[in-house]
Structure formats: C-alpha cells, structure tokens
Motif scaffolding. Structure first.
Motif, mmCIF file in Angstrom:
data_model
loop_
_atom_site.group_PDB
_atom_site.id
_atom_site.type_symbol
_atom_site.label_atom_id
_atom_site.label_comp_id
_atom_site.label_asym_id
_atom_site.label_seq_id
_atom_site.Cartn_x
_atom_site.Cartn_y
_atom_site.Cartn_z
ATOM 1 N N GLU A 1 -5.281 14.074 2.841
ATOM 2 C CA GLU A 1 -5.592 12.811 3.503
ATOM 3 C C GLU A 1 -5.462 11.698 2.471
ATOM 4 O O GLU A 1 -5.999 11.781 1.368
ATOM 5 C CB GLU A 1 -6.998 12.797 4.087
ATOM 6 N N ALA A 2 -4.714 10.668 2.832
ATOM 7 C CA ALA A 2 -4.528 9.506 1.967
ATOM 8 C C ALA A 2 -4.402 8.268 2.839
ATOM 9 O O ALA A 2 -3.755 8.305 3.880
ATOM 10 C CB ALA A 2 -3.284 9.678 1.103
ATOM 11 N N TRP A 3 -5.051 7.201 2.440
ATOM 12 C CA TRP A 3 -4.997 5.940 3.168
ATOM 13 C C TRP A 3 -5.464 6.091 4.622
ATOM 14 O O TRP A 3 -4.965 5.424 5.526
ATOM 15 C CB TRP A 3 -3.586 5.330 3.120
ATOM 16 N N GLY A 4 -6.370 7.023 4.874
ATOM 17 C CA GLY A 4 -6.889 7.250 6.216
ATOM 18 C C GLY A 4 -5.930 7.986 7.133
ATOM 19 O O GLY A 4 -6.085 7.963 8.348
ATOM 20 N N ARG A 5 -4.943 8.657 6.548
ATOM 21 C CA ARG A 5 -3.908 9.349 7.321
ATOM 22 C C ARG A 5 -3.654 10.739 6.752
ATOM 23 O O ARG A 5 -3.751 10.932 5.542
ATOM 24 C CB ARG A 5 -2.580 8.597 7.226
ATOM 25 N N PRO A 6 -3.214 11.668 7.597
ATOM 26 C CA PRO A 6 -2.740 12.940 7.060
ATOM 27 C C PRO A 6 -1.370 12.740 6.410
ATOM 28 O O PRO A 6 -0.492 12.108 6.992
ATOM 29 C CB PRO A 6 -2.616 13.848 8.286
ATOM 30 N N THR A 7 -1.231 13.241 5.201
ATOM 31 C CA THR A 7 0.079 13.251 4.547
ATOM 32 C C THR A 7 0.430 14.703 4.258
ATOM 33 O O THR A 7 -0.460 15.530 4.040
ATOM 34 C CB THR A 7 0.099 12.443 3.228
ATOM 35 N N PHE A 8 1.700 14.996 4.271
ATOM 36 C CA PHE A 8 2.174 16.345 4.006
ATOM 37 C C PHE A 8 3.109 16.273 2.817
ATOM 38 O O PHE A 8 3.992 15.410 2.752
ATOM 39 C CB PHE A 8 2.843 16.931 5.253
ATOM 40 N N ARG A 9 2.866 17.187 1.873
ATOM 41 C CA ARG A 9 3.549 17.123 0.590
ATOM 42 C C ARG A 9 4.220 18.437 0.233
ATOM 43 O O ARG A 9 3.682 19.498 0.521
ATOM 44 C CB ARG A 9 2.535 16.758 -0.495
ATOM 45 N N ALA A 10 5.357 18.293 -0.409
ATOM 46 C CA ALA A 10 6.045 19.437 -1.011
ATOM 47 C C ALA A 10 5.540 19.454 -2.447
ATOM 48 O O ALA A 10 6.033 18.714 -3.291
ATOM 49 C CB ALA A 10 7.556 19.244 -0.958
ATOM 50 N N GLY A 11 4.498 20.234 -2.679
ATOM 51 C CA GLY A 11 3.821 20.167 -3.966
ATOM 52 C C GLY A 11 3.075 18.853 -4.040
ATOM 53 O O GLY A 11 2.160 18.605 -3.280
ATOM 54 N N LYS A 12 3.505 17.944 -4.903
ATOM 55 C CA LYS A 12 2.841 16.649 -5.056
ATOM 56 C C LYS A 12 3.556 15.500 -4.357
ATOM 57 O O LYS A 12 3.003 14.420 -4.225
ATOM 58 C CB LYS A 12 2.706 16.316 -6.543
ATOM 59 N N LYS A 13 4.781 15.737 -3.894
ATOM 60 C CA LYS A 13 5.567 14.654 -3.306
ATOM 61 C C LYS A 13 5.438 14.622 -1.787
ATOM 62 O O LYS A 13 5.645 15.630 -1.110
ATOM 63 C CB LYS A 13 7.038 14.804 -3.690
ATOM 64 N N ILE A 14 5.129 13.466 -1.256
ATOM 65 C CA ILE A 14 4.993 13.286 0.190
ATOM 66 C C ILE A 14 6.348 13.415 0.866
ATOM 67 O O ILE A 14 7.330 12.835 0.409
ATOM 68 C CB ILE A 14 4.373 11.912 0.511
#
Length: 135
Positions: A31-44
């Motif tokens: 969760e970032a900025w009040g949103r779900p984010t999905f990352r390949a490792g560390k990159k969104i």
C-alpha cells in the motif's frame, strides 16, 4: 503524513487486479499513497486508482510505441504524476471491461520493470503463464 485510502482494498475490482498481479514471479502488494500497488520486487508495475476522481482505474507502464495508440481510446488517459513518465491509466469499472486485455496490459507492464531473472521465471513455464490464464 498519511494518505487517505483512495479505494477499498477489498473491492471486487481490486481483488480481480490483485489476482492477476500476484500471479507473477516475485510480485508483491504494497500500500502506497492510499492505494494498492503491485511490484516486481521493488519496482511498481501496477497501481490501482489513478486519483481520487478516478478510483476505478489502474496505472500501468505500456511498452514503447504503444502509448499513443492507447491514448486514442477514451478509457485510457495520462494520469497525474505518472503520465509525464510515460505511464497510462485505464478505467476498469465499465461492465464491458475486457479482462483478457487488462491481463495482457498488466503482463506488458510487468515485463517493462521486471528483472531478467523474473522474466526468465515467467517465461520458463512456456505457454502456461500467458495473461489469458489469469482472468
């Protein structure tokens, strides 16, 4: 400063995006900025909810050369903050949303940011990892 939640992480549209995104090698949800984010490792590679005004969207990184073609369609647009970096957003709350296409877009976005080992892991399963299997 804590960001307000833009979209309920349990909303069915978020659940559907989550199921597609987390099927990728080393994919994680943060969760970032009040949103779900999905990352390949560390990159969104996907962020759900481009803005407070557009909560039922997802932000993705198109392949080089695809951006302008996407922008010819009304459901695609250049989102605030992300747009100048080449990212796009797609409205996904319409009943006629093509989820196979959404999965293909997510696949492309993943491949734009993933490490070589992650793409190798994805491709090592042959045709079993095609985006259409995720919807």
């Amino acid at each position: 400063m804590e960001h307000p939640q833009v979209i309920d992480p349990g909303h069915p549209l978020v659940e559907r995006i989550r199921a597609i995104c987390l099927a990728y090698p080393e994919a994680v949800e943060v969760e970032a900025w009040g949103r779900p984010t999905f990352r390949a490792g560390k990159k969104i590679f996907v962020t759900v909810s481009a803005s407070m005004d557009h909560p039922f969207t997802f932000v993705f990184k198109p392949a080089p050369g695809e951006r302008l073609a996407y922008l010819e369609e009304p459901r695609f647009y250049s989102p605030p903050y992300w747009g100048p970096g080449g990212w796009l957003a797609l409205e996904i709350d319409a009943p006629d949303t093509d989820w196979v296409r959404v999965a293909e877009i997510i696949d492309t976005s993943y491949r734009q940011v993933a490490l070589v080992r992650q793409i190798t892991a994805l491709d090592s399963a042959g045709g079993q990892n095609g985006p259409e299997r995720l919807v």
